[in-house]
Design a protein around this motif. Structure first.
Motif, PDB file in Angstrom:
ATOM      1  N   ASP A 166     -57.253 -50.718 -45.168  1.00  0.00           N
ATOM      2  CA  ASP A 166     -58.645 -50.653 -44.737  1.00  0.00           C
ATOM      3  C   ASP A 166     -59.545 -50.959 -45.939  1.00  0.00           C
ATOM      4  O   ASP A 166     -59.582 -50.185 -46.905  1.00  0.00           O
ATOM      5  CB  ASP A 166     -58.934 -49.253 -44.196  1.00  0.00           C
ATOM      6  N   PRO A 167     -60.302 -52.061 -45.923  1.00  0.00           N
ATOM      7  CA  PRO A 167     -61.125 -52.429 -47.080  1.00  0.00           C
ATOM      8  C   PRO A 167     -62.201 -51.398 -47.413  1.00  0.00           C
ATOM      9  O   PRO A 167     -62.642 -51.313 -48.559  1.00  0.00           O
ATOM     10  CB  PRO A 167     -61.748 -53.769 -46.665  1.00  0.00           C
ATOM     11  N   SER A 168     -62.631 -50.625 -46.412  1.00  0.00           N
ATOM     12  CA  SER A 168     -63.647 -49.604 -46.689  1.00  0.00           C
ATOM     13  C   SER A 168     -63.102 -48.537 -47.631  1.00  0.00           C
ATOM     14  O   SER A 168     -63.837 -47.977 -48.451  1.00  0.00           O
ATOM     15  CB  SER A 168     -64.127 -48.961 -45.386  1.00  0.00           C
ATOM     16  N   ARG A 169     -61.799 -48.261 -47.528  1.00  0.00           N
ATOM     17  CA  ARG A 169     -61.170 -47.286 -48.420  1.00  0.00           C
ATOM     18  C   ARG A 169     -61.163 -47.805 -49.858  1.00  0.00           C
ATOM     19  O   ARG A 169     -61.423 -47.072 -50.808  1.00  0.00           O
ATOM     20  CB  ARG A 169     -59.736 -47.005 -47.966  1.00  0.00           C
ATOM     21  N   ARG A 170     -60.883 -49.082 -50.001  1.00  0.00           N
ATOM     22  CA  ARG A 170     -60.885 -49.678 -51.341  1.00  0.00           C
ATOM     23  C   ARG A 170     -62.279 -49.617 -51.954  1.00  0.00           C
ATOM     24  O   ARG A 170     -62.429 -49.277 -53.140  1.00  0.00           O
ATOM     25  CB  ARG A 170     -60.409 -51.125 -51.263  1.00  0.00           C
ATOM     26  N   GLU A 171     -63.290 -49.922 -51.141  1.00  0.00           N
ATOM     27  CA  GLU A 171     -64.660 -49.916 -51.655  1.00  0.00           C
ATOM     28  C   GLU A 171     -65.097 -48.514 -52.055  1.00  0.00           C
ATOM     29  O   GLU A 171     -65.731 -48.319 -53.092  1.00  0.00           O
ATOM     30  CB  GLU A 171     -65.611 -50.485 -50.601  1.00  0.00           C
ATOM     31  N   LYS A 172     -64.758 -47.526 -51.254  1.00  0.00           N
ATOM     32  CA  LYS A 172     -65.096 -46.148 -51.596  1.00  0.00           C
ATOM     33  C   LYS A 172     -64.396 -45.719 -52.880  1.00  0.00           C
ATOM     34  O   LYS A 172     -64.986 -45.041 -53.733  1.00  0.00           O
ATOM     35  CB  LYS A 172     -64.716 -45.218 -50.445  1.00  0.00           C
ATOM     36  N   SER A 173     -63.138 -46.110 -53.016  1.00  0.00           N
ATOM     37  CA  SER A 173     -62.388 -45.797 -54.233  1.00  0.00           C
ATOM     38  C   SER A 173     -63.063 -46.386 -55.465  1.00  0.00           C
ATOM     39  O   SER A 173     -63.234 -45.719 -56.486  1.00  0.00           O
ATOM     40  CB  SER A 173     -60.959 -46.322 -54.111  1.00  0.00           C
ATOM     41  N   LEU A 174     -63.489 -47.644 -55.354  1.00  0.00           N
ATOM     42  CA  LEU A 174     -64.143 -48.312 -56.479  1.00  0.00           C
ATOM     43  C   LEU A 174     -65.463 -47.643 -56.840  1.00  0.00           C
ATOM     44  O   LEU A 174     -65.818 -47.559 -58.023  1.00  0.00           O
ATOM     45  CB  LEU A 174     -64.370 -49.789 -56.143  1.00  0.00           C
ATOM     46  N   HIS A 175     -66.172 -47.143 -55.850  1.00  0.00           N
ATOM     47  CA  HIS A 175     -67.420 -46.443 -56.126  1.00  0.00           C
ATOM     48  C   HIS A 175     -67.166 -45.167 -56.935  1.00  0.00           C
ATOM     49  O   HIS A 175     -67.878 -44.877 -57.901  1.00  0.00           O
ATOM     50  CB  HIS A 175     -68.146 -46.113 -54.821  1.00  0.00           C
ATOM     51  N   TYR A 176     -66.161 -44.419 -56.545  1.00  0.00           N
ATOM     52  CA  TYR A 176     -65.839 -43.196 -57.291  1.00  0.00           C
ATOM     53  C   TYR A 176     -65.408 -43.515 -58.720  1.00  0.00           C
ATOM     54  O   TYR A 176     -65.855 -42.868 -59.684  1.00  0.00           O
ATOM     55  CB  TYR A 176     -64.737 -42.409 -56.571  1.00  0.00           C
ATOM     56  N   TYR A 177     -64.541 -44.510 -58.863  1.00  0.00           N
ATOM     57  CA  TYR A 177     -64.084 -44.867 -60.211  1.00  0.00           C
ATOM     58  C   TYR A 177     -65.229 -45.414 -61.055  1.00  0.00           C
ATOM     59  O   TYR A 177     -65.268 -45.219 -62.273  1.00  0.00           O
ATOM     60  CB  TYR A 177     -62.945 -45.886 -60.132  1.00  0.00           C
ATOM     61  N   SER A 178     -66.182 -46.076 -60.400  1.00  0.00           N
ATOM     62  CA  SER A 178     -67.343 -46.588 -61.130  1.00  0.00           C
ATOM     63  C   SER A 178     -68.193 -45.443 -61.681  1.00  0.00           C
ATOM     64  O   SER A 178     -68.669 -45.498 -62.820  1.00  0.00           O
ATOM     65  CB  SER A 178     -68.198 -47.471 -60.216  1.00  0.00           C
ATOM     66  N   ILE A 179     -68.363 -44.391 -60.885  1.00  0.00           N
ATOM     67  CA  ILE A 179     -69.113 -43.225 -61.351  1.00  0.00           C
ATOM     68  C   ILE A 179     -68.420 -42.606 -62.569  1.00  0.00           C
ATOM     69  O   ILE A 179     -69.072 -42.208 -63.546  1.00  0.00           O
ATOM     70  CB  ILE A 179     -69.248 -42.176 -60.228  1.00  0.00           C
ATOM     71  N   ILE A 180     -67.097 -42.561 -62.533  1.00  0.00           N
ATOM     72  CA  ILE A 180     -66.338 -42.030 -63.673  1.00  0.00           C
ATOM     73  C   ILE A 180     -66.557 -42.891 -64.903  1.00  0.00           C
ATOM     74  O   ILE A 180     -66.737 -42.388 -66.025  1.00  0.00           O
ATOM     75  CB  ILE A 180     -64.840 -41.942 -63.325  1.00  0.00           C
ATOM     76  N   LEU A 181     -66.557 -44.205 -64.727  1.00  0.00           N
ATOM     77  CA  LEU A 181     -66.783 -45.109 -65.858  1.00  0.00           C
ATOM     78  C   LEU A 181     -68.176 -44.918 -66.444  1.00  0.00           C
ATOM     79  O   LEU A 181     -68.350 -44.955 -67.669  1.00  0.00           O
ATOM     80  CB  LEU A 181     -66.578 -46.557 -65.413  1.00  0.00           C
ATOM     81  N   PHE A 182     -69.174 -44.690 -65.597  1.00  0.00           N
ATOM     82  CA  PHE A 182     -70.522 -44.435 -66.105  1.00  0.00           C
ATOM     83  C   PHE A 182     -70.575 -43.109 -66.859  1.00  0.00           C
ATOM     84  O   PHE A 182     -71.293 -42.982 -67.854  1.00  0.00           O
ATOM     85  CB  PHE A 182     -71.541 -44.449 -64.959  1.00  0.00           C
ATOM     86  N   PHE A 183     -69.815 -42.137 -66.404  1.00  0.00           N
ATOM     87  CA  PHE A 183     -69.746 -40.860 -67.115  1.00  0.00           C
ATOM     88  C   PHE A 183     -69.131 -41.068 -68.505  1.00  0.00           C
ATOM     89  O   PHE A 183     -69.621 -40.529 -69.506  1.00  0.00           O
ATOM     90  CB  PHE A 183     -68.906 -39.863 -66.310  1.00  0.00           C
ATOM     91  N   ILE A 184     -68.064 -41.847 -68.559  1.00  0.00           N
ATOM     92  CA  ILE A 184     -67.420 -42.157 -69.845  1.00  0.00           C
ATOM     93  C   ILE A 184     -68.382 -42.904 -70.755  1.00  0.00           C
ATOM     94  O   ILE A 184     -68.484 -42.628 -71.956  1.00  0.00           O
ATOM     95  CB  ILE A 184     -66.140 -42.982 -69.620  1.00  0.00           C
ATOM     96  N   LEU A 185     -69.116 -43.855 -70.163  1.00  0.00           N
ATOM     97  CA  LEU A 185     -70.118 -44.595 -70.932  1.00  0.00           C
ATOM     98  C   LEU A 185     -71.161 -43.640 -71.512  1.00  0.00           C
ATOM     99  O   LEU A 185     -71.538 -43.747 -72.687  1.00  0.00           O
ATOM    100  CB  LEU A 185     -70.801 -45.631 -70.039  1.00  0.00           C
ATOM    101  N   GLY A 186     -71.607 -42.697 -70.694  1.00  0.00           N
ATOM    102  CA  GLY A 186     -72.573 -41.718 -71.175  1.00  0.00           C
ATOM    103  C   GLY A 186     -72.023 -40.876 -72.305  1.00  0.00           C
ATOM    104  O   GLY A 186     -72.728 -40.587 -73.280  1.00  0.00           O
ATOM    105  N   ALA A 187     -70.754 -40.476 -72.180  1.00  0.00           N
ATOM    106  CA  ALA A 187     -70.133 -39.687 -73.245  1.00  0.00           C
ATOM    107  C   ALA A 187     -70.047 -40.486 -74.541  1.00  0.00           C
ATOM    108  O   ALA A 187     -70.285 -39.953 -75.642  1.00  0.00           O
ATOM    109  CB  ALA A 187     -68.743 -39.230 -72.809  1.00  0.00           C
TER     110      ALA A 187
END
Length: 223
Positions: A166-187
């Motif tokens: 289901d492509p919607s699952r992939r997109e949701k996954s990428l959104h969560y991982y993107s938030i994590i990457l922004f958190f790492i960027l902030g750190a």
């Protein structure tokens, strides 16, 4: 899949900016304020227990203070929501952002060392208000001041994508991982900024929070 949001506070842009702030503040308090975590209260709870076991009650207290401040922030955030929602010109979440900015300005002027407990308490207080106020993006639950839940949710959607395609699952996954990457960027930005400028580096967080504040005036669009 096109994701929709009915309010700007649920947008990915706001979430990404706040995640940068969350990562920044964790790096700042750890590096500049006695190795205390502003956001990750699990870490503080573990270190509280470790120092209690060693009989170092003074050090244990330095971890108890931000934990209690975090709890207080949830109470205040809910009080603000209850008292202000729909009753004032500003959105109640904008009030929370203003409190964050004002608290960080105070922290900037608190001297390193003796004032660390107060600084850590203020940062933990506003981080709890942030995570309580901004809890969803695109209707999905997430956190801007910690990563464990985001990592679990992102991976869960990724697993289900592999199972169902289901492509919607992939997109949701990428959104969560993107938030994590922004958190790492902030750190990372927080670590560099703190080492270069000390507490004045928190101005970066104030600017990002001010942008988020302004964005809440904008009518949301489909993303």
């Amino acid at each position: 899949m096109t994701l929709h949001t009915d309010q700007m506070s649920d947008s990915f842009r706001i979430g990404a900016m706040l995640a940068v702030v969350g990562g920044f503040l964790d790096a700042y308090t750890y590096l500049a304020r006695g190795q205390v975590f502003a956001n990750a209260q699990t870490g503080n709870i573990v270190l509280l227990g470790v120092h209690l076991s060693e009989g170092d009650f003074k050090k244990a207290l330095s971890y108890l203070v931000p934990i209690l401040a975090f709890v207080a922030g949830i109470f205040v955030d809910e009080w603000i929501k209850h008292r202000l929602e729909g009753k004032v010109a500003l959105h109640w979440r904008q009030t929370v952002l203003l409190i964050e900015i004002l608290a960080l300005i105070v922290v900037i002027f608190l001297p390193l060392g003796k004032a660390d407990p107060l600084a850590n308490a203020l940062v933990s207080f506003i981080c709890s208000m942030q995570v309580q106020s901004f809890r969803k993006f695109h209707g999905m639950p997430y956190a801007t001041t910690m990563c464990t839940g985001n990592l679990r949710s992102g991976t869960d959607h990724l697993v289900k994508y592999f199972q169902t395609k289901d492509p919607s699952r992939r997109e949701k996954s990428l959104h969560y991982y993107s938030i994590i990457l922004f958190f790492i960027l902030g750190a990372a930005i927080g670590a560099v900024g703190t080492k270069l400028w000390g507490s004045p580096a928190l101005v970066i967080c104030c600017i990002l929070l001010a942008i988020a504040f302004a964005m809440l005036f904008v009518k949301p669009k489909t993303e």
